[in-house]
Design a protein around this motif. Sequence first.
Motif, PDB file in Angstrom:
ATOM      1  N   GLY A   1       0.695  -1.255  -0.096  1.00  0.00           N
ATOM      2  CA  GLY A   1      -0.199  -0.219   0.094  1.00  0.00           C
ATOM      3  C   GLY A   1       0.856   1.265  -0.023  1.00  0.00           C
ATOM      4  N   LEU A   2       0.141   2.317   0.387  1.00  0.00           N
ATOM      5  CA  LEU A   2       0.718   3.731   0.379  1.00  0.00           C
ATOM      6  C   LEU A   2       1.299   3.910   1.680  1.00  0.00           C
ATOM      7  N   ALA A   3       2.751   4.351   1.973  1.00  0.00           N
ATOM      8  CA  ALA A   3       3.033   4.592   3.195  1.00  0.00           C
ATOM      9  C   ALA A   3       3.041   6.082   3.390  1.00  0.00           C
ATOM     10  N   VAL A   4       2.232   6.380   4.608  1.00  0.00           N
ATOM     11  CA  VAL A   4       1.942   7.765   5.032  1.00  0.00           C
ATOM     12  C   VAL A   4       2.588   8.184   6.307  1.00  0.00           C
ATOM     13  N   GLN A   5       3.310   9.253   6.446  1.00  0.00           N
ATOM     14  CA  GLN A   5       3.954   9.528   7.665  1.00  0.00           C
ATOM     15  C   GLN A   5       2.828   9.797   8.610  1.00  0.00           C
ATOM     16  N   ALA A   6       3.036   9.235   9.873  1.00  0.00           N
ATOM     17  CA  ALA A   6       2.099   9.396  11.149  1.00  0.00           C
ATOM     18  C   ALA A   6       2.982  10.096  12.218  1.00  0.00           C
ATOM     19  N   GLY A   7       2.282  10.927  13.177  1.00  0.00           N
ATOM     20  CA  GLY A   7       3.022  11.320  14.272  1.00  0.00           C
ATOM     21  C   GLY A   7       3.886  10.233  15.113  1.00  0.00           C
ATOM     22  N   GLY A   8       4.910  10.602  15.752  1.00  0.00           N
ATOM     23  CA  GLY A   8       5.690   9.594  16.345  1.00  0.00           C
ATOM     24  C   GLY A   8       6.707   8.853  15.491  1.00  0.00           C
ATOM     25  N   GLY A   9       6.634   9.057  14.315  1.00  0.00           N
ATOM     26  CA  GLY A   9       7.994   8.595  13.332  1.00  0.00           C
ATOM     27  C   GLY A   9       7.427   7.264  12.636  1.00  0.00           C
ATOM     28  N   GLN A  10       6.273   6.528  12.829  1.00  0.00           N
ATOM     29  CA  GLN A  10       5.916   5.464  12.161  1.00  0.00           C
ATOM     30  C   GLN A  10       5.055   5.664  10.861  1.00  0.00           C
ATOM     31  N   CYS A  11       4.812   4.893   9.957  1.00  0.00           N
ATOM     32  CA  CYS A  11       4.234   4.734   8.857  1.00  0.00           C
ATOM     33  C   CYS A  11       2.938   4.197   9.117  1.00  0.00           C
ATOM     34  N   ILE A  12       1.939   4.757   8.401  1.00  0.00           N
ATOM     35  CA  ILE A  12       0.678   4.039   8.272  1.00  0.00           C
ATOM     36  C   ILE A  12       0.617   3.561   6.679  1.00  0.00           C
ATOM     37  N   LEU A  13       0.505   2.153   6.434  1.00  0.00           N
ATOM     38  CA  LEU A  13       0.162   1.828   5.059  1.00  0.00           C
ATOM     39  C   LEU A  13      -1.313   1.915   4.664  1.00  0.00           C
ATOM     40  N   ILE A  14      -1.709   2.534   3.809  1.00  0.00           N
ATOM     41  CA  ILE A  14      -3.032   2.443   3.297  1.00  0.00           C
ATOM     42  C   ILE A  14      -3.251   1.312   2.404  1.00  0.00           C
ATOM     43  N   LYS A  15      -4.165   0.563   2.782  1.00  0.00           N
ATOM     44  CA  LYS A  15      -4.411  -0.742   1.791  1.00  0.00           C
ATOM     45  C   LYS A  15      -5.581  -0.647   0.990  1.00  0.00           C
ATOM     46  N   GLU A  16      -6.475  -0.144   1.352  1.00  0.00           N
ATOM     47  CA  GLU A  16      -7.892  -0.125   0.648  1.00  0.00           C
ATOM     48  C   GLU A  16      -8.193   1.282   0.707  1.00  0.00           C
ATOM     49  N   LEU A  17      -8.615   2.039  -0.470  1.00  0.00           N
ATOM     50  CA  LEU A  17      -9.105   3.346  -0.454  1.00  0.00           C
ATOM     51  C   LEU A  17     -10.348   3.539  -1.422  1.00  0.00           C
ATOM     52  N   GLN A  18     -11.039   4.952  -1.263  1.00  0.00           N
ATOM     53  CA  GLN A  18     -12.044   5.087  -2.049  1.00  0.00           C
ATOM     54  C   GLN A  18     -12.177   6.363  -2.469  1.00  0.00           C
ATOM     55  N   PHE A  19     -12.229   6.874  -3.589  1.00  0.00           N
ATOM     56  CA  PHE A  19     -12.360   8.366  -3.974  1.00  0.00           C
ATOM     57  C   PHE A  19     -14.013   8.645  -4.251  1.00  0.00           C
ATOM     58  N   THR A  20     -14.298   9.832  -3.816  1.00  0.00           N
ATOM     59  CA  THR A  20     -15.569  10.209  -4.345  1.00  0.00           C
ATOM     60  C   THR A  20     -16.101   9.820  -5.633  1.00  0.00           C
ATOM     61  N   GLY A  21     -17.160   9.250  -5.858  1.00  0.00           N
ATOM     62  CA  GLY A  21     -17.849   8.564  -6.984  1.00  0.00           C
ATOM     63  C   GLY A  21     -17.153   7.273  -7.519  1.00  0.00           C
ATOM     64  N   GLY A  22     -16.101   6.823  -6.808  1.00  0.00           N
ATOM     65  CA  GLY A  22     -15.416   5.553  -7.312  1.00  0.00           C
ATOM     66  C   GLY A  22     -15.801   4.332  -6.234  1.00  0.00           C
ATOM     67  N   LYS A  23     -15.170   3.311  -6.655  1.00  0.00           N
ATOM     68  CA  LYS A  23     -15.459   1.980  -5.954  1.00  0.00           C
ATOM     69  C   LYS A  23     -14.360   2.001  -4.812  1.00  0.00           C
ATOM     70  N   ARG A  24     -14.484   1.352  -3.836  1.00  0.00           N
ATOM     71  CA  ARG A  24     -13.842   0.791  -2.955  1.00  0.00           C
ATOM     72  C   ARG A  24     -12.743  -0.350  -3.535  1.00  0.00           C
ATOM     73  N   MET A  25     -11.432  -0.200  -3.345  1.00  0.00           N
ATOM     74  CA  MET A  25     -10.438  -0.983  -4.129  1.00  0.00           C
ATOM     75  C   MET A  25      -9.171  -0.937  -3.287  1.00  0.00           C
ATOM     76  N   THR A  26      -8.349  -2.023  -3.875  1.00  0.00           N
ATOM     77  CA  THR A  26      -6.801  -1.896  -3.107  1.00  0.00           C
ATOM     78  C   THR A  26      -6.336  -0.873  -3.779  1.00  0.00           C
TER      79      THR A  26
END
Length: 311
Positions: free
Chosen positions: A269-294
């Motif tokens: 997934g997408l690695a996003v900087q979180a507070g405290g130094g660790q990353c969050i990996l976004i695995k599934e997302l959905q944009f307005t008007g689109g479908k939920r997907m990896t």
Amino acid sequence: MRILFMGTPEFAVPCLRVLVDEGYDVAGAVTQPDKPKGRGHKMAPPPVKEYALEKSIPVYQPVKLKNNEFLDDLQHINPDLIVVVAYGKILPSYILEYPKYGCINVHASLLPKYRGAGPIQWSIINGEKETGITTMYMEIGLDTGDMILKRALTIGEYETAGELHDRLSVLGAEVLKETVKLIKENAAPREPQLNDAATYAPMLDKAISKIDWNKSAVEIKNLVRGVNPWPVAYSQYQGQTMKVWSVEIGDDCKKSTPGTIVDYIKGKGLAVQAGGGQCILIKELQFTGGKRMTVDHYLLGHSIQIGERLE
């Protein structure tokens, strides 16, 4: 034993089902009025109503309960016990005091923690490792009555509110079965709640689901889990609303501003900087008007810029 059941959503159906399966005289089911649903806004019955009609149980859908508005029906039903599971309305005293064995409630937390309408979601958002079901005698206060039985279960590290809801729904029916048996035998215990240990779990709204990237990776992970399947965590990417359906905690990030997309790792997934130094990996997302997907699937036809900041 003549029982009146009061409940509305899918969570309550297994409890009604177990009463029917155990052979109790379920003399009526009280549920919320039908509501418009879906794109066509067609009126749809609550799940409890659907099941009750399937079993030929009389259904009552009062708009209001105050001022003795349900008293005539209550006297007609004449229940020995009222069982309440996620009904969605506060019961006035004339209902609480009517049945011989009282009114009992199936609540999805280990009381006195998480009284209120959102115990499943808040237990996850707050990072609890354990939750469960409590059956209790009802009184005027909000989830303050004497407890009858408690059963605990462990919350999975990445378990969502929807998944926990389904497991607690099954457990609730099991605990209710044992509770009603004890009441019938005049053997049900009564344990007063310790009010000093009480916490409150209010109903969720969409405002709670906005991700604050300054929070730790663990807090963000718990928020995403706790608001899945509703209202769903979200952030803003280049002015668009991006729902975040599932995440994992990644490794330590390069030092970037929280919310910065620092990498794309195929299969993770997408690695996003979180507070405290660790990353969050976004695995599934959905944009307005689109479908939920990896993320992998989304990036086959779209691009996301590394270095952009999620707001």
